[in-house]
Design an enzyme around this catalytic site. Structure first.
Site, PDB file in Angstrom:
ATOM      1  N   CYS A 248       0.806  -1.226   0.000  1.00 57.13           N
ATOM      2  CA  CYS A 248       0.000   0.000   0.000  1.00 57.13           C
ATOM      3  C   CYS A 248       0.840   1.278   0.000  1.00 57.13           C
ATOM      4  O   CYS A 248       0.338   2.351  -0.334  1.00 57.13           O
ATOM      5  CB  CYS A 248      -0.945   0.003   1.202  1.00 57.13           C
ATOM      6  SG  CYS A 248      -1.883  -1.523   1.371  1.00 57.13           S
TER       7      CYS A 248
ATOM      8  N   HIS B 208      -3.224   6.770   1.924  1.00 60.88           N
ATOM      9  CA  HIS B 208      -3.615   5.470   1.378  1.00 60.88           C
ATOM     10  C   HIS B 208      -5.091   5.238   1.679  1.00 60.88           C
ATOM     11  O   HIS B 208      -5.551   5.400   2.808  1.00 60.88           O
ATOM     12  CB  HIS B 208      -2.769   4.359   1.984  1.00 60.88           C
ATOM     13  CG  HIS B 208      -3.324   2.990   1.728  1.00 60.88           C
ATOM     14  ND1 HIS B 208      -3.701   2.583   0.462  1.00 60.88           N
ATOM     15  CD2 HIS B 208      -3.596   1.961   2.566  1.00 60.88           C
ATOM     16  CE1 HIS B 208      -4.167   1.344   0.545  1.00 60.88           C
ATOM     17  NE2 HIS B 208      -4.134   0.941   1.792  1.00 60.88           N
TER      18      HIS B 208
ATOM     19  N   ASN C 211     -10.213  -0.308  -1.360  1.00 62.80           N
ATOM     20  CA  ASN C 211      -8.772  -0.339  -1.142  1.00 62.80           C
ATOM     21  C   ASN C 211      -8.106  -0.944  -2.370  1.00 62.80           C
ATOM     22  O   ASN C 211      -8.214  -2.139  -2.619  1.00 62.80           O
ATOM     23  CB  ASN C 211      -8.467  -1.163   0.113  1.00 62.80           C
ATOM     24  CG  ASN C 211      -6.984  -1.227   0.431  1.00 62.80           C
ATOM     25  OD1 ASN C 211      -6.136  -0.898  -0.391  1.00 62.80           O
ATOM     26  ND2 ASN C 211      -6.662  -1.666   1.634  1.00 62.80           N
TER      27      ASN C 211
END
Length: 312
Positions: free
Chosen positions: A113, A238, A268
């Site tokens: 990430c 993120h 995500n």
């Protein structure tokens, strides 16, 4: 030239949209349960004939077009991804081949990430050192391919997509110094492992770490750029979970900044999340050319990397 800048950005998402209602027909969940815990409403899912390098190439082509450049202007390709199934050729080489970029240095960066902000820093260093003239930096992940779609704790989180930036030399620094690091002894908290590889995480551990340990690190990234959080026009964290993004942004103290909340529409997307959300803010005019924006990645390996950039 004393610095580098982001000349242009671009993003791409697959056409298929998976809603919370769709997921409720697949696993024991509901729209209310998902939004109350992670804030996600929809996510884009790539088909079996849409590999990661295709997503990456679409985003990269848009960034090149926005910069008014051709593939021949690029001599370094960096792809941040953690969902490359094959070992070789790497994603960067595959993207270069798709775009027709002649003889670039081509490397993948796997910091999950935080991959894009690590790759962006690497491109900044390479261009300032004279090792590259122009770099194409891409974050791309196909999280749907490493997800157990019977596990409601993880399948509600993920989406697929890509974002890209063109980095080139500039008279004034447009990419601030990176602040990066990791907590390797807690690397087990976010995992993509096994055969076939599957995404898993310890949600509460990640939440506590992100909301308590990361705010001072993000503030220090601003200090390294010679700014205070109040000077920021935008914050792109993120896009993991709205319940992480909102308290983290508040604790950073960026009181005048637009905070990216693309997680609501995209889920995500791992290494894609920051360039995807940043490109959308630029496209929407939510941030303007020259505005300072904090990009801050965190997650897998319990790694983090952040820098302040000037909008293209």
């Amino acid at each position: 030239m004393n610095g580098t800048r982001i000349a242009a950005v671009g993003h791409y998402q697959p056409a298929k949209v998976l809603t919370n209602e769709d997921l409720a027909g697949m696993v024991d969940t509901s729209h209310e349960w998902i939004t109350s815990r992670v804030g996600i409403k929809t996510r884009h899912i790539a088909g079996p004939d849409e590999p990661v390098d295709e997503l990456a190439a679409h985003a990269a082509a848009k960034a090149l077009a926005a910069a008014g450049l051709t593939p021949g202007d690029i001599d370094l390709v960096l792809v941040a991804t953690s969902t490359a199934i094959d070992r070789s050729p790497n994603m960067a080489a595959r993207v270069a081949a798709r775009l027709g970029i002649p003889s670039p240095a081509a490397m993948d960066v796997n910091v999950v990430c935080a991959g894009f902000t690590h790759a962006l820093a690497t491109a900044d260093h390479a261009v300032r050192a004279g090792a590259a003239v122009r770099a194409l930096v891409i974050g791309a992940d196909k999280m749907s391919e490493v997800t157990d779609w019977t596990d409601r704790t993880t399948c509600v989180l993920v989406g697929d997509g890509a974002g890209a930036a063109v980095v080139e030399a500039a008279d004034e620094p447009g990419i601030g110094p990176v602040l990066w690091g990791s907590v390797p002894e807690m690397g087990h908290a976010v995992r993509i492992e096994g055969t076939p590889p599957r995404f898993a995480q310890e949600g509460q551990s990640v939440y506590r770490w992100a909301t308590t340990q990361l705010p001072p690190i993000a503030r220090k990234a601003c200090e390294k750029a010679g700014l205070t959080p109040a000077d920021l026009a935008g914050v792109v964290l993120h896009q993991a979970n709205l319940r992480i993004i909102e308290p983290l942004a508040e604790k950073i103290g960026a009181v005048n900044a637009v905070v990216a909340r693309d997680v609501i529409q995209s889920g995500n997307t791992s290494a894609a999340s920051i360039p995807l959300a940043f490109s959308k803010l630029v496209e929407q005019g939510a941030v303007r050319a020259g505005d300072p924006v904090l990009l801050f990645g965190f997650g897998g390996n319990l790694s983090y990397a952040g820098q302040v950039v000037r909008c293209p």
